[in-house]
Write a protein that holds these residues in place. Structure first.
Motif, mmCIF file in Angstrom:
data_model
loop_
_atom_site.group_PDB
_atom_site.id
_atom_site.type_symbol
_atom_site.label_atom_id
_atom_site.label_comp_id
_atom_site.label_asym_id
_atom_site.label_seq_id
_atom_site.Cartn_x
_atom_site.Cartn_y
_atom_site.Cartn_z
ATOM 1 N N UNK A 1 0.845 -1.182 0.000
ATOM 2 C CA UNK A 1 0.000 0.000 0.000
ATOM 3 C C UNK A 1 0.887 1.240 0.000
ATOM 4 N N UNK A 2 0.558 2.193 -0.827
ATOM 5 C CA UNK A 2 1.340 3.428 -0.955
ATOM 6 C C UNK A 2 1.071 4.348 0.227
ATOM 7 N N UNK A 3 2.097 5.100 0.594
ATOM 8 C CA UNK A 3 1.920 6.110 1.627
ATOM 9 C C UNK A 3 2.713 7.345 1.264
ATOM 10 N N UNK A 4 2.393 8.446 1.938
ATOM 11 C CA UNK A 4 3.076 9.713 1.687
ATOM 12 C C UNK A 4 3.251 10.448 3.002
ATOM 13 N N UNK A 5 4.239 11.329 3.022
ATOM 14 C CA UNK A 5 4.439 12.235 4.152
ATOM 15 C C UNK A 5 4.258 13.643 3.613
ATOM 16 N N UNK A 6 3.282 14.373 4.166
ATOM 17 C CA UNK A 6 3.032 15.737 3.716
ATOM 18 C C UNK A 6 3.007 16.680 4.903
ATOM 19 N N UNK A 7 3.060 17.972 4.607
ATOM 20 C CA UNK A 7 3.148 18.993 5.643
ATOM 21 C C UNK A 7 1.959 19.937 5.540
ATOM 22 N N UNK A 8 1.336 20.207 6.683
ATOM 23 C CA UNK A 8 0.287 21.221 6.770
ATOM 24 C C UNK A 8 0.214 21.707 8.210
ATOM 25 N N UNK A 9 -0.013 22.990 8.385
ATOM 26 C CA UNK A 9 -0.135 23.556 9.721
ATOM 27 C C UNK A 9 1.136 23.465 10.540
ATOM 28 N N UNK A 37 -3.164 18.926 -0.979
ATOM 29 C CA UNK A 37 -1.932 19.383 -0.345
ATOM 30 C C UNK A 37 -0.770 19.085 -1.282
ATOM 31 N N UNK A 38 -0.012 20.134 -1.634
ATOM 32 C CA UNK A 38 1.095 19.953 -2.570
ATOM 33 C C UNK A 38 2.460 19.953 -1.888
ATOM 34 N N UNK A 39 2.508 20.160 -0.586
ATOM 35 C CA UNK A 39 3.777 20.118 0.146
ATOM 36 C C UNK A 39 4.044 18.679 0.589
ATOM 37 N N UNK A 40 4.355 17.820 -0.385
ATOM 38 C CA UNK A 40 4.607 16.405 -0.135
ATOM 39 C C UNK A 40 6.110 16.208 -0.007
ATOM 40 N N UNK A 41 6.545 15.669 1.131
ATOM 41 C CA UNK A 41 7.963 15.494 1.411
ATOM 42 C C UNK A 41 8.502 14.153 0.920
ATOM 43 N N UNK A 42 7.645 13.108 0.938
ATOM 44 C CA UNK A 42 8.089 11.786 0.528
ATOM 45 C C UNK A 42 6.897 10.965 0.066
ATOM 46 N N UNK A 43 7.124 10.119 -0.948
ATOM 47 C CA UNK A 43 6.083 9.225 -1.449
ATOM 48 C C UNK A 43 6.685 7.838 -1.602
ATOM 49 N N UNK A 44 5.956 6.802 -1.136
ATOM 50 C CA UNK A 44 6.343 5.415 -1.327
ATOM 51 C C UNK A 44 5.225 4.749 -2.103
ATOM 52 N N UNK A 45 5.578 4.127 -3.243
ATOM 53 C CA UNK A 45 4.576 3.482 -4.081
ATOM 54 C C UNK A 45 5.157 2.173 -4.601
ATOM 55 N N UNK A 46 4.609 1.029 -4.159
ATOM 56 C CA UNK A 46 5.050 -0.311 -4.579
ATOM 57 C C UNK A 46 6.541 -0.524 -4.327
ATOM 58 N N UNK A 47 7.032 -0.109 -3.172
ATOM 59 C CA UNK A 47 8.422 -0.309 -2.821
ATOM 60 C C UNK A 47 9.378 0.739 -3.366
ATOM 61 N N UNK A 102 -6.792 10.224 -1.926
ATOM 62 C CA UNK A 102 -5.861 9.796 -2.975
ATOM 63 C C UNK A 102 -4.474 10.349 -2.719
ATOM 64 N N UNK A 103 -3.479 9.593 -3.197
ATOM 65 C CA UNK A 103 -2.092 10.048 -3.188
ATOM 66 C C UNK A 103 -1.611 10.007 -4.630
ATOM 67 N N UNK A 104 -1.315 11.169 -5.196
ATOM 68 C CA UNK A 104 -0.888 11.262 -6.585
ATOM 69 C C UNK A 104 0.600 11.586 -6.632
#
Length: 105
Positions: A1-9, A37-47, A102-104
């Motif tokens: 499962x994909x995950x992301x780290x994003x920043x807000x507040x 949210x476009x301040x995405x610091x990291x994305x993991x998708x299928x390894x 969603x995580x794009x």
């Protein structure tokens, strides 16, 4: 499962699709509105991990506003020993509950 780290507040959140998180209040959004949210610091998708420098180009995290609410009460208590001085003040933060849709990458 994909995950992301994003920043807000001023805080960073690790999220997956379907997660429900509480973030600092976003006043411009009503219940049921979509947020992106476009301040995405990291994305993991299928390894495959993509780390931004400092942000990942073109990556967004989409969410739906579930509710606007106030958080748990926090007590700030100050005192000075042997002086008879004490001050008690409480506050409740305004919060927004988001459901990640969603995580794009």
């Amino acid at each position: 499962m994909a995950y992301a780290i994003f920043k807000t507040g001023g805080k960073q959140y690790r999220v997956q699709t379907g997660d429900v998180i509480d973030v600092e209040c976003i006043n411009t959004l009503e219940e049921g509105a979509e947020a992106s949210f476009d301040q995405v610091l990291m994305v993991e998708n299928d390894g495959k991990v993509t780390v931004g420098t400092p942000m990942v180009e073109g990556a967004t995290v989409s969410a739906k506003v579930v509710s606007q609410f106030r958080g748990k009460k926090i007590i700030a208590f100050k005192f000075k020993r042997r002086k008879g001085f004490h001050k008690k003040k409480g506050s409740r933060r305004a919060m927004t509950k988001l459901e990640i849709t969603a995580i794009n990458a």
